[in-house]
Design an enzyme around this catalytic site. Sequence first.
Site, PDB file in Angstrom:
ATOM      1  N   SER A  49      -1.250   4.050   0.900  1.00 46.78           N
ATOM      2  CA  SER A  49      -1.240   3.360  -0.397  1.00 46.78           C
ATOM      3  C   SER A  49      -2.305   3.966  -1.303  1.00 46.78           C
ATOM      4  CB  SER A  49      -1.507   1.867  -0.195  1.00 46.78           C
ATOM      5  OG  SER A  49      -1.596   1.251  -1.449  1.00 46.78           O
TER       6      SER A  49
ATOM      7  N   HIS B 206       2.750   5.401  -1.130  1.00 42.84           N
ATOM      8  CA  HIS B 206       3.033   4.041  -1.594  1.00 42.84           C
ATOM      9  C   HIS B 206       2.226   3.819  -2.875  1.00 42.84           C
ATOM     10  CE1 HIS B 206       4.224  -0.177  -1.111  1.00 42.84           C
ATOM     11  NE2 HIS B 206       3.004  -0.479  -1.546  1.00 42.84           N
TER      12      HIS B 206
ATOM     13  N   GLY C  81      -3.474   1.401   3.212  1.00 42.27           N
ATOM     14  CA  GLY C  81      -4.404   1.795   2.157  1.00 42.27           C
ATOM     15  C   GLY C  81      -5.790   2.013   2.710  1.00 42.27           C
TER      16      GLY C  81
ATOM     17  N   ASP D 252       3.436  -4.248   4.406  1.00 45.18           N
ATOM     18  CA  ASP D 252       2.449  -3.860   3.394  1.00 45.18           C
ATOM     19  C   ASP D 252       1.287  -4.848   3.339  1.00 45.18           C
ATOM     20  OD1 ASP D 252       1.186  -2.721   1.269  1.00 45.18           O
ATOM     21  OD2 ASP D 252       2.655  -3.355  -0.238  1.00 45.18           O
TER      22      ASP D 252
ATOM     23  N   HIS E 221       6.007   0.245  -5.696  1.00 45.74           N
ATOM     24  CA  HIS E 221       6.031  -1.203  -5.439  1.00 45.74           C
ATOM     25  C   HIS E 221       5.649  -1.922  -6.725  1.00 45.74           C
ATOM     26  CE1 HIS E 221       3.968  -4.688  -2.977  1.00 45.74           C
ATOM     27  NE2 HIS E 221       5.018  -5.101  -3.669  1.00 45.74           N
TER      28      HIS E 221
ATOM     29  N   ASP F 239       1.261   1.246  -5.917  1.00 52.62           N
ATOM     30  CA  ASP F 239       1.228  -0.167  -6.297  1.00 52.62           C
ATOM     31  C   ASP F 239       1.066  -0.349  -7.798  1.00 52.62           C
ATOM     32  OD1 ASP F 239       1.399  -1.469  -3.762  1.00 52.62           O
ATOM     33  OD2 ASP F 239      -0.648  -0.807  -3.337  1.00 52.62           O
TER      34      ASP F 239
ATOM     35  N   MET G 140       5.407  -8.486   2.611  1.00 51.41           N
ATOM     36  CA  MET G 140       3.971  -8.513   2.302  1.00 51.41           C
ATOM     37  C   MET G 140       3.238  -9.226   3.434  1.00 51.41           C
ATOM     38  SD  MET G 140       3.670  -6.859  -0.431  1.00 51.41           S
ATOM     39  CE  MET G 140       1.884  -7.041  -0.387  1.00 51.41           C
TER      40      MET G 140
ATOM     41  N   GLY H 224      -1.815  -8.112  -4.654  1.00 54.05           N
ATOM     42  CA  GLY H 224      -2.782  -8.068  -5.749  1.00 54.05           C
ATOM     43  C   GLY H 224      -4.005  -7.219  -5.451  1.00 54.05           C
ATOM     44  N   PHE H 225      -4.341  -7.093  -4.187  1.00 49.64           N
ATOM     45  CA  PHE H 225      -5.555  -6.365  -3.830  1.00 49.64           C
ATOM     46  C   PHE H 225      -5.381  -5.608  -2.518  1.00 49.64           C
ATOM     47  CE2 PHE H 225      -6.560 -10.157  -6.201  1.00 49.64           C
ATOM     48  CZ  PHE H 225      -7.353  -9.664  -7.233  1.00 49.64           C
TER      49      PHE H 225
ATOM     50  N   GLY I 123      -7.299  -3.952   0.934  1.00 52.04           N
ATOM     51  CA  GLY I 123      -8.422  -4.323   1.793  1.00 52.04           C
ATOM     52  C   GLY I 123      -8.440  -5.750   2.290  1.00 52.04           C
TER      53      GLY I 123
ATOM     54  N   MET J 150       4.713  -4.920  -8.594  1.00 51.39           N
ATOM     55  CA  MET J 150       4.233  -6.305  -8.542  1.00 51.39           C
ATOM     56  C   MET J 150       4.102  -6.771  -9.981  1.00 51.39           C
ATOM     57  SD  MET J 150       1.504  -5.795  -5.498  1.00 51.39           S
ATOM     58  CE  MET J 150       1.538  -4.022  -5.681  1.00 51.39           C
TER      59      MET J 150
ATOM     60  N   MET K  21       0.604  -3.160 -10.687  1.00 52.65           N
ATOM     61  CA  MET K  21       0.229  -4.572 -10.875  1.00 52.65           C
ATOM     62  C   MET K  21       0.036  -4.854 -12.353  1.00 52.65           C
ATOM     63  SD  MET K  21      -2.641  -4.783  -7.934  1.00 52.65           S
ATOM     64  CE  MET K  21      -2.290  -4.327  -6.231  1.00 52.65           C
TER      65      MET K  21
HETATM   66  C1  DX5 Z   1      -1.325  -5.190  -2.019  1.00 54.31           C
HETATM   67  C2  DX5 Z   1      -0.623  -3.863  -2.133  1.00 54.31           C
HETATM   68  C3  DX5 Z   1      -0.779  -3.010  -0.913  1.00 54.31           C
HETATM   69  C4  DX5 Z   1      -2.193  -2.525  -0.697  1.00 54.31           C
HETATM   70  C5  DX5 Z   1      -2.393  -2.206   0.767  1.00 54.31           C
HETATM   71  O1  DX5 Z   1      -1.080  -5.941  -3.150  1.00 54.31           O
HETATM   72  O2  DX5 Z   1       0.757  -4.057  -2.335  1.00 54.31           O
HETATM   73  O3  DX5 Z   1       0.101  -1.902  -0.950  1.00 54.31           O
HETATM   74  O4  DX5 Z   1      -2.490  -1.402  -1.478  1.00 54.31           O
HETATM   75  O5  DX5 Z   1      -3.728  -1.943   0.973  1.00 54.31           O
HETATM   76  P1  DX5 Z   1      -4.434  -2.215   2.386  1.00 54.31           P
HETATM   77  O6  DX5 Z   1      -3.750  -1.345   3.384  1.00 54.31           O
HETATM   78  O7  DX5 Z   1      -5.863  -1.845   2.133  1.00 54.31           O
HETATM   79  O8  DX5 Z   1      -4.248  -3.679   2.708  1.00 54.31           O
HETATM   80 ZN    ZN Z   2       2.150  -2.352  -2.022  1.00 53.40          ZN
END
Ligand code: DX5
Ligand code: ZN
Length: 224
Positions: free
Chosen positions: A9, A34, A198, A176, A67, A36, A138, A143-144, A146, A69, A38
């Site tokens: 990611s 991947h 990620g 994800d 992706h 993201d 999910m 949204g974030f 980590g 969001m 947002m």
């Molecule tokens: C969350 C994202 C994920 C995120 C994954 O909203 O859709 O794709 O970047 O990051 P890690 O692997 O750090 O949870």
């Molecule tokens: Zn994602």
Amino acid sequence: MKKHLVAPSVLACNFAHLEADFEMVNQSQADWYHVDIMDGRFVPNISFGMNIVKTMKKMAQKPLDVHLMILEPEKYIESFREAGADVITVHYEACPHLHRTLQQIKDTGAKAGVALNPHTDVSLLEPIIEEIDLVCLMSVNPGFGGQKFIYHTIPKIKKLKEIIITHNTSTLIEIDGGVGLQNAEKILQAGADVLVAGSSVFKSENPTKAIQQLKEIGNKIFHV
Ligand code: DX5
Ligand code: ZN
């Protein structure tokens, strides 16, 4: 023999050295990027838009798994496809006319994905599973990066796998959020096909090796 895919990611990249991070992924065993998106409305965070995706496309030697969001994703599907998206995933919770939106994605030539938030039941996709190339489950609240993996995702994977087998479709299951070496084996055993990672890749000391290890976990499960 079944092989799973690994999709780092890019949200966890160092954006000051994006080119170096992309070069690392290009040279690695990763399968997809991947990406993201947002909007600060569907999720409480803003990432980046299609211009950055276009820049990423120039650097990427592997498909872009985008992706979305965002609310009203149908307004932006063609733009993200033009920017270089190979897979376009919209959220179930953001699509009152999901069937139409999936058709719209396919009309652009991209693969069509549907993402489900942690609280959304996979059985809601049963009437439409034939239209879906990829389901993104999910395993954190979107949204974030980590965040901590939500373990209730595991029974959801199993249930979705049963639906896919019953309907005999080639729909891929992508997981994800919070995925890493500590849980990848369980996730794959439950029936997942694509691991998004990620932090566990980009924040590790050796990202290339982290990707390799996420790939090799599959050998352990499927080769012996
Ligand atoms: C969350 C994202 C994920 C995120 C994954 O909203 O859709 O794709 O970047 O990051 P890690 O692997 O750090 O949870
Ligand atoms: Zn994602």
